[in-house]
Design an enzyme around this catalytic site. Structure first.
Site, PDB file in Angstrom:
ATOM      1  N   CYS A 131       0.828  -1.201   0.000  1.00  0.00           N
ATOM      2  CA  CYS A 131       0.000   0.000   0.000  1.00  0.00           C
ATOM      3  C   CYS A 131       0.865   1.255   0.000  1.00  0.00           C
ATOM      4  O   CYS A 131       1.327   1.696   1.046  1.00  0.00           O
ATOM      5  CB  CYS A 131      -0.921   0.003   1.221  1.00  0.00           C
ATOM      6  N   CYS A 134      -0.455   4.170   1.999  1.00  0.00           N
ATOM      7  CA  CYS A 134      -0.228   4.108   3.448  1.00  0.00           C
ATOM      8  C   CYS A 134       1.249   4.341   3.794  1.00  0.00           C
ATOM      9  O   CYS A 134       1.557   5.006   4.774  1.00  0.00           O
ATOM     10  CB  CYS A 134      -0.624   2.742   4.009  1.00  0.00           C
ATOM     11  N   ASP A 135       2.153   3.772   3.017  1.00  0.00           N
ATOM     12  CA  ASP A 135       3.545   3.675   3.461  1.00  0.00           C
ATOM     13  C   ASP A 135       4.541   4.600   2.763  1.00  0.00           C
ATOM     14  O   ASP A 135       5.688   4.713   3.213  1.00  0.00           O
ATOM     15  CB  ASP A 135       4.038   2.226   3.299  1.00  0.00           C
TER      16      ASP A 135
END
Lengths: 304, 301
Positions: A131, A134-135
């Site tokens: 992701c 997200c990261d």
């Protein structure tokens, strides 16, 4: 106690099925590992009719709150590992418990496809990510690899551009499959290197990822690139092992349903991305959830 | 004349959703319709559109329209009157204009069913209504009757019971088929009386409705009668196109919402899709599927 209906999955299909089941006053239980799944990774959703723009997290929160206004039992944080049917009754098992029900709806969606190479599992969360949304910020000024040269891989690279110092995009086939416009946009940044004909071999590291090895399929030569992040973007896959005995799967492992969401086992329904429907959209999954719950209601009525 | 990629006929949840998807794909599309939102406008409460709890039908329609306007999806308030198939597309004549498009999505839904009752036409607008959102249908401290036994009838009965002195629900069968949550509320309402297994056969009154007569000759004094006898498909547009319908007039669609006519897809209550459950969320889903189908079709061409 025997439930009328057990719904497995807490994405748009499962939640909508829950709302419909509760309004029919079925004795229902919804079991889910988490709320939302894939859609939690979407930062901007502009095609949920009635809402101009919303994040996946906010939309799934609205949906799960809507569901909780009704009388329905919910088990959160539980993963179903097996479904079985004896006579007319299904037994659904998670890691701790077994539940019985007259009907079941499977709505567990899809999970990211994995590479199945050494190091992938070991370094998950330690450099290996599924992701970018997200990261990505954790890879500021670092060198990273994106696996997959389709549109999903390109979107991942776009998410990373702001942060990473250098991005390798690795593709198995002899050409990139993503849109040309996006490819040009990535090229212009001067940060991206495209590598074709890649057969991945291993993810190496110490505490965190340090490098990735692959074979050039054309020359059969091995290479190693130094990267601290590896973003896997090779699509999504259904995970139906827990129900394999009771359903028919198509070539890519999706549950085959008829147009009314029936699987091959009577009393067992499926809805959303885990099924062989043609298009995967939040609103379509929700519609499928409603259909499945109403079909289950009719099934229960006919059994009486 | 300009040729659109897609014209959507109908501006209820299916049509608006199709428009949202088409616009996001970059298709040059136009929506034609008469009443934004369609039949949802008549819903007292919508409690099953995921993520949006306890809004009225009209409030939900407002949200759909705001979304349509936000995306600048072109809309013309016109009544489509005739569709002609041409080489590479379709021509639509409306009450005001005519338009051309390469593809169509039919999403013009259903209309409320009318019943054959003696004198019913005489009292339409004078006590008889088909829509619970009808402003003329205000019955404070009076007695009213609702015909029907499904969700719409139950919902309307609850809404009317908040103002009326007494609400009769008259249903031809022995058991109401509304959702359990509505049945609970009907049981709890002190001024609702359900009359099972009866039909209304005649209406009486001077200028306005005063009395309904049941088939056992019993008369009920009411000043309003709301007919909630379900819906029938709007079929007038499709006769000449050779579109296949079922025997009741609903358009037969495939899994991808395609009809038997190339380039025409259909979505929502007008179709046989979604197991004929005909929900707002299934209409919205079908609108999205139809738009994706059109996109695929145009890409292949």
């Amino acid at each position: 106690m025997i439930y009328d209906l057990i719904i497995i999955g807490g994405g748009p299909a499962g939640i909508t099925a829950g709302i419909y089941a509760a309004r029919k006053k079925l004795k229902a239980l919804l079991i889910t590992k988490e709320w939302g799944g894939q859609m939690t990774k979407a930062t901007e959703i502009g095609n949920w009719p009635g809402t101009k723009m919303i994040s996946g997290n906010d939309l799934i929160k609205q949906m799960s709150e809507h569901l909780k206004m009704f009388e329905i039992e919910i088990k959160e944080g539980k993963e179903v590992i097996d479904i079985d049917k004896k006579g007319d009754i299904f037994t659904v098992r998670d890691n701790d418990q077994a539940y019985e029900a007259k009907t079941v709806i499977i709505a567990t969606g899809k999970i990211p496809r994995t590479l199945n190479i050494p190091g992938e599992e070991e370094y998950k969360g330690k450099g290996v990510s599924f992701c970018a949304t997200c990261d990505a910020p954790m890879f500021k000024d670092k060198e990273v690899a994106v696996i997959g040269g389709g549109n999903a891989g390109f979107a991942t690279a776009i998410d990373l551009i702001k942060y990473a110092k250098k991005i390798y995009i690795l593709e198995f086939f002899p050409e990139m499959k993503g849109d040309l416009v996006t490819k040009e946009k990535l090229e212009k940044t001067g940060k991206v290197e495209f590598i074709l004909n890649v057969a991945l071999k291993e993810i190496k590291g110490n505490k965190f990822v340090e490098s990735l090895t692959y074979e050039d399929r054309k020359t059969s030569k091995d290479y190693e690139i130094k990267v601290e992040g590896i973003f896997i973007s090779i699509g999504m896959m259904p995970k139906v092992g827990f129900a394999q005995k009771l359903v028919e799967l198509n070539k890519i492992g999706e549950i085959v349903i008829d147009k009314d969401n029936y699987t091959k086992t009577s009393g067992l329904f499926a809805a959303g991305d885990i099924t062989d429907i043609k298009y995967e959209q939040i609103v379509i999954a929700a519609g499928e959830g409603a259909k499945a719950a109403l079909a289950a209601t009719e099934y229960l009525k006919n059994k009486q | 004349m300009k040729i659109y990629d897609l014209i959507i006929i109908g501006v209820g949840p299916a049509g608006i959703s199709a428009g949202i998807y088409a616009k996001n794909f970059g298709l040059d599309c136009l929506i034609i319709g008469e009443e934004k939102g369609g039949l949802i406008n008549a819903a007292y409460k919508v409690e099953n559109y995921p993520g949006t709890f306890g809004v009225s039908g009209k409030e939900l329609v407002k949200k759909f329209i705001a979304h349509q306007k936000h995306l600048k999806i072109p809309f013309k308030k016109e009544k489509a009157e005739k569709i002609i198939q041409q080489k590479d597309g379709f021509k639509i004549s409306t009450n005001k204009d005519s338009h051309q498009a390469r593809t169509l999505i039919l999403a013009f839904g259903t209309q409320f069913r009318k019943l054959i009752i003696k004198n019913i036409e005489k009292f339409e607008g004078k006590g008889v209504s088909y829509r619970s959102d009808d402003n003329a249908f205000l019955f404070k401290n009076r007695s009213v009757a609702v015909i029907g036994g499904a969700n719409a009838a139950a919902m309307s009965a609850i809404m009317l019971s908040e103002k009326a002195k007494k609400v009769y629900v008259i249903y031809r069968k022995e058991k109401l088929r509304a959702d359990a949550v509505w049945l609970d509320r009907i049981c709890k309402a002190k001024n609702i009386e359900v009359i099972y297994g009866k039909n209304v056969v005649e209406l009486k009154g001077k200028d306005r409705l005063e009395k309904v007569i049941l088939d056992d000759r019993r008369g009920l004094g009411v000043s309003g009668l709301l007919v909630e006898a379900g819906c029938v498909p709007n079929t007038y547009l499709i006769h000449d196109l050779g579109i296949i319908t079922d025997e009741r007039g609903y358009i037969k669609v495939g899994k991808d919402q395609s009809t038997n006519v190339t380039g025409i897809f259909a979505a929502g209550d007008i179709t046989t899709g979604s197991n004929e459950f005909r929900q707002i969320i299934t209409a919205v889903s079908e609108g999205a599927i139809a738009a994706l189908g059109i996109l695929n079709y145009l890409n292949k061409k």
